[in-house]
Design a protein around this motif. Sequence first.
Motif, mmCIF file in Angstrom:
data_model
loop_
_atom_site.group_PDB
_atom_site.id
_atom_site.type_symbol
_atom_site.label_atom_id
_atom_site.label_comp_id
_atom_site.label_asym_id
_atom_site.label_seq_id
_atom_site.Cartn_x
_atom_site.Cartn_y
_atom_site.Cartn_z
ATOM 1 N N GLU A 217 0.866 -1.180 0.000
ATOM 2 C CA GLU A 217 0.000 0.000 0.000
ATOM 3 C C GLU A 217 0.901 1.227 0.000
ATOM 4 O O GLU A 217 1.540 1.538 1.012
ATOM 5 N N ALA A 218 0.983 1.924 -1.126
ATOM 6 C CA ALA A 218 1.925 3.043 -1.192
ATOM 7 C C ALA A 218 1.609 3.956 -2.366
ATOM 8 O O ALA A 218 0.880 3.587 -3.299
ATOM 9 N N LEU A 219 2.168 5.152 -2.292
ATOM 10 C CA LEU A 219 2.188 6.082 -3.411
ATOM 11 C C LEU A 219 3.607 6.120 -3.958
ATOM 12 O O LEU A 219 4.568 6.144 -3.187
ATOM 13 N N ILE A 220 3.741 6.111 -5.272
ATOM 14 C CA ILE A 220 5.052 6.255 -5.907
ATOM 15 C C ILE A 220 5.093 7.634 -6.544
ATOM 16 O O ILE A 220 4.367 7.908 -7.507
ATOM 17 N N LEU A 221 5.910 8.509 -5.994
ATOM 18 C CA LEU A 221 6.050 9.867 -6.515
ATOM 19 C C LEU A 221 7.310 9.927 -7.370
ATOM 20 O O LEU A 221 8.426 9.828 -6.863
ATOM 21 N N ASP A 222 7.121 10.068 -8.668
ATOM 22 C CA ASP A 222 8.242 10.114 -9.606
ATOM 23 C C ASP A 222 8.557 11.571 -9.919
ATOM 24 O O ASP A 222 7.835 12.234 -10.657
ATOM 25 N N ALA A 223 9.644 12.067 -9.326
ATOM 26 C CA ALA A 223 10.080 13.445 -9.550
ATOM 27 C C ALA A 223 11.427 13.466 -10.260
ATOM 28 O O ALA A 223 12.234 14.373 -10.060
#
Length: 346
Positions: A217-223
């Motif tokens: 359960e997670a968010l993947i923030l691609d910056a």
Amino acid sequence: MSFLRRLFRRERREVVAFIDIGARRVVGAYVYYVGNSVPIVVYTKVVAIRVQTGEEHSVTMLGALTELCSAMETEGIPTVLRGVGRRGVDSTLISIDAPWQETAIHHVHVVKEKPFLFTAELVAEAVAGVSAPQPGRVFTDASVIGTVLNGYSMRAPYGKRVRRATTVVLTSSLDEKLSQDILDVVGKMTVAKQPALIAGTSLRYQALRVVFAHETEALILDATGPLPEVALVRNGLLAAVSETPESLGGETGVTSDDFMRAFAEIAKQYPLPRTIFLLARFDQMDDMQKKLSAVAFGAFWLSENPPRIIPLLTSNMTGLVKQMTTNPPDLPLLLMALYYRYLDKQ
């Protein structure tokens, strides 16, 4: 196979060319694979996309891609020969990021009263049943990124008898002419072998499943680029993707407001988990963590407690990918190398 044949069998060796096409740069690499050993990054090259006044972004990108491919032939191939003794390339994989591609996630359900056998043919039907892209666009990627059988996520689903099955398909569409232009440019490399396209979002999600298999359960923030993308993982499967339109991408880099907008898009459909994986260029990681910490997370959760932020660092890749080149590690390329290593094991 006899003991002696196993003893003297040669391990498969291959050199793979990787190219990642982003909003402001194109990067390339040659990676060497020997059997199940850790892949070795032998050569890397970065070419900036410098948009000129009055010039279309796509035209500038194709010019940068041409420059990259030329360098990969004139510089890269001799480097591979000196480093690992190989003269050619066995495969070519091209990752496409925003704003060039648009990503969508489809859930294809099959429910029957009597148990049925889940097969590869059913998965092929699920992929074929996904709606066609809009006129003028083509699918560059249609990846099966997960299966749920009788409510349980399965990595080895074939051959099981079930009553309910869900196949999760990620599609990436690209302007038809631009897709052909990219393949034409890469295809002019004499060493390129059957170049294949894949959505960067899909590739990085599948690579992270290897690094953090226990995080479901997670968010993947691609910056890693100027247009941040957020992917939502629920029950171990990719559930939604939010991509920043090019019109909102600033020349000065990613801001806290960009992060806020990306999270808000996901929050319209789903509750947000409290774990965030942060992907950023290694030399920008500290700055990105500060900007992420400035986001008003209270707008998404009842609690004001900050979420757990996990930056993806070179230390996370230790033992998974080696680097022979002296150039600084490049996260998108390392994840491409990792994805390809486990391609047949997802």
